[in-house]
Enzyme design. Structure first.
Site, PDB file in Angstrom:
ATOM      1  N   TYR A   1       0.880  -1.280  -0.094  1.00  0.00           N
ATOM      2  CA  TYR A   1      -0.132   0.009   0.232  1.00  0.00           C
ATOM      3  C   TYR A   1       0.793   1.213   0.112  1.00  0.00           C
ATOM      4  CZ  TYR A   1      -3.420  -3.257   1.867  1.00  0.00           C
ATOM      5  OH  TYR A   1      -4.232  -4.436   2.111  1.00  0.00           O
TER       6      TYR A   1
ATOM      7  N   TYR B   1     -14.710  -4.105   3.308  1.00  0.00           N
ATOM      8  CA  TYR B   1     -13.271  -4.552   2.657  1.00  0.00           C
ATOM      9  C   TYR B   1     -13.063  -6.265   3.178  1.00  0.00           C
ATOM     10  CZ  TYR B   1      -8.256  -5.327   2.513  1.00  0.00           C
ATOM     11  OH  TYR B   1      -7.136  -5.880   2.105  1.00  0.00           O
TER      12      TYR B   1
ATOM     13  N   ASP C   1     -17.458 -12.132   7.831  1.00  0.00           N
ATOM     14  CA  ASP C   1     -16.047 -11.916   7.800  1.00  0.00           C
ATOM     15  C   ASP C   1     -15.401 -11.222   9.196  1.00  0.00           C
ATOM     16  OD1 ASP C   1     -13.438 -11.136   7.350  1.00  0.00           O
ATOM     17  OD2 ASP C   1     -13.600 -10.289   5.467  1.00  0.00           O
TER      18      ASP C   1
ATOM     19  N   LYS D   1      -6.104 -12.658  11.412  1.00  0.00           N
ATOM     20  CA  LYS D   1      -5.448 -11.744  12.282  1.00  0.00           C
ATOM     21  C   LYS D   1      -5.007 -12.150  13.522  1.00  0.00           C
ATOM     22  CE  LYS D   1      -6.480  -7.845   9.465  1.00  0.00           C
ATOM     23  NZ  LYS D   1      -5.552  -7.192   8.799  1.00  0.00           N
TER      24      LYS D   1
HETATM   25  C1  LIG Z   1     -12.557  -7.969   7.389  1.00  0.00           C
HETATM   26  C2  LIG Z   1     -11.105  -8.331   6.613  1.00  0.00           C
HETATM   27  N1  LIG Z   1     -11.102  -9.486   5.793  1.00  0.00           N
HETATM   28  C3  LIG Z   1     -10.036  -9.784   5.133  1.00  0.00           C
HETATM   29  C4  LIG Z   1      -8.883  -9.215   5.152  1.00  0.00           C
HETATM   30  C5  LIG Z   1      -7.695  -9.679   4.605  1.00  0.00           C
HETATM   31  O1  LIG Z   1      -6.892 -10.325   5.439  1.00  0.00           O
HETATM   32  P1  LIG Z   1      -5.553 -10.530   4.737  1.00  0.00           P
HETATM   33  O2  LIG Z   1      -4.579  -9.178   5.038  1.00  0.00           O
HETATM   34  O3  LIG Z   1      -4.422 -11.432   5.904  1.00  0.00           O
HETATM   35  O4  LIG Z   1      -5.332 -11.111   3.649  1.00  0.00           O
HETATM   36  C6  LIG Z   1      -8.639  -8.285   6.148  1.00  0.00           C
HETATM   37  C7  LIG Z   1      -7.510  -7.451   6.324  1.00  0.00           C
HETATM   38  O5  LIG Z   1      -7.275  -6.108   6.834  1.00  0.00           O
HETATM   39  C8  LIG Z   1      -9.884  -7.792   6.716  1.00  0.00           C
HETATM   40  O6  LIG Z   1      -9.757  -6.835   7.739  1.00  0.00           O
END
Ligand SMILES: Cc1ncc(COP(=O)(O)O)c(C=O)c1O
Length: 420
Positions: A19, A147, A241, A270
């Site tokens: 980024y 996201y 998610d 995470k």
């Molecule tokens: C809600 C959500 N889903 C998916 C992702 C993607 O995860 P990764 O960065 O481990 O691919 C993130 C990352 O910030 C997220 O906050």
């Protein structure tokens, strides 16, 4: 800043940063060690980590219990492929996650990153319908402000503008990205949309309670209850998610539990390993899993990342779950929530501030326009804090174990920058 270490000078022309417009961005801060809520830089300075390493290090960095578990596993077997073989850390973790997850979310598929877990959840949803002989369920319904990751399918369900992938509009398959049902009118609009389009929708996908990278936007639990009702009424799957919200961040172990809503699939990553090793999971309900349970080999889920369920990562995750077991994290999150609310409240008086909001261990100061991320990171670092804003949002997601003084360092830094 003090001298740039040799490894950074030599590697910087070669390491492609995330980024980052590398031509104009300031150099990254070199970290030598991490401990508790702190990053210790190569020049000896200590920064309080306001982000818990991209929302992962819920128990603090380098926690001795997690480190010991990983070291013990390292001595036994650093990796074992899950195709045809089994190892204790992954099987134990799957059973523990199934026990902790609400309802019949009992079937755990491991991967290595959040984005890939989202891809797998999407693939499960698509194949759920195919396996049941239903054709045409090829699209997803997701939400503005959302996201879900940076891989190609995950990109399609992000907010087309706020989800970081606006550049790819028209390049990737279009999904239905609509407003969240935050009130009766938007609920009715979504209901009408599904009445017309459910036959082409495999699943609804949402970040429960907090849309993170799309702007740290909060919504009420009632939104999630509406989504469950709509998904049931129109017979589409519901995916939560929880990659950001899972493991205590919003004050409940999983946001869905707090809301009293059970999705059909839940994604985790995470904080799953307490911020130590890459691991993610798509946790499916019994109903979803049963669509794959068959004498027909082609009905199996054809997915299997090489490092899925890596033993080191699973050992870390099991150790992280141990740390959740005594429930002390609840008090810690409540203490962080109170500290964020009190420490950030004065920011409401700041020029250009449109909102200050706190949920669990998430504190947000939203500005009316995007901020200069590099410049602000530098100023925060001078104030002893590692804080990296996103767009219009200056936010704090510290480790739950942060002490009051460290938390005060973070909120003071935000106040100093915002109030000028
Ligand atoms: C809600 C959500 N889903 C998916 C992702 C993607 O995860 P990764 O960065 O481990 O691919 C993130 C990352 O910030 C997220 O906050």
């Amino acid at each position: 800043m003090a001298e740039i270490p040799d490894w950074l000078a030599k590697g910087a022309p070669h390491l492609w940063r995330p980024y980052t417009q590398m031509k104009t961005a300031p150099p990254p801060l070199p970290v030598a060690r991490t401990e508790g809520a702190r990053l210790i830089l190569e020049d000896g300075r200590q920064l309080v980590d306001g982000l818990a390493n991209w929302w992962t290090a819920c128990h603090g960095h380098n926690h001795p219990h997690i480190r010991a578990a990983v070291e013990a596993q390292l001595a036994k077997a650093p990796h074992v492929m899950l195709g045809g073989l089994a190892h204790e850390p992954a099987y134990r973790l799957a059973a523990r996650l199934a026990a902790l997850s609400p309802g019949e979310l009992d079937h755990v598929f491991f991967a290595e990153s959040g984005s890939v877990a989202v891809e797998i959840a999407m693939k499960m949803a698509l194949q759920f319908w195919i396996n049941r002989g239903v054709r045409g369920r090829t699209r997803f319904l997701s939400f503005l402000g959302g996201y879900h990751g940076d891989t190609l399918a995950a990109m399609t369900v992000c907010d087309p503008e706020e989800g970081m992938h606006g550049l790819f509009a028209g390049v990737l398959p279009a999904q239905h990205v609509l407003p969240l049902p935050i009130d009766a009118a938007s609920d009715a609009a979504l209901d009408a949309f599904l009445a017309a389009h459910a036959a082409e929708v495999a699943a609804i996908l949402v970040e429960p309670r907090v849309q993170g990278a799309g702007g740290m936007l909060f919504h009420d639990d009632e939104v999630l209850r509406r989504l469950r009702r709509l998904a049931d009424a129109h017979d589409v799957l519901l995916i939560f998610d929880e990659i950001f919200t899972g493991f205590g961040r919003t004050g409940d172990l999983f946001a869905c539990q707090g809301a009293g809503v059970v999705p059909d699939i839940m994604t985790l990553s995470k904080a799953l390993t307490g911020g130590t090793l890459p691991l993610s999971a798509a946790v499916a309900s019994r109903r979803v899993f049963e669509a794959f349970w068959s004498d027909d080999p082609t009905a199996a889920l054809m997915h299997g990342p090489t490092y899925m369920g890596n033993p080191l990562a699973c050992a870390a995750a099991n150790a992280s779950l141990d740390l959740f077991e005594d429930g002390a994290w609840r008090g810690a999150v409540a203490r962080v929530e109170a500290g964020l609310a009190e420490g950030l409240a004065p920011c409401r008086q700041g020029a250009g501030v449109v909102d200050v909001r706190v949920k669990g261990a998430i504190g947000v100061v939203e500005m009316e326009a995007p901020v200069a991320v590099g410049e602000l990171c530098r100023r925060f670092a001078e104030l002893g804090a590692w804080i990296r804003p996103m767009g219009k949002v200056i936010y704090l997601t510290p480790p739950f174990v942060i002490d009051d003084e460290e938390l005060a360092t973070l909120t003071r830094a935000v106040r100093t920058v915002v109030l000028g």
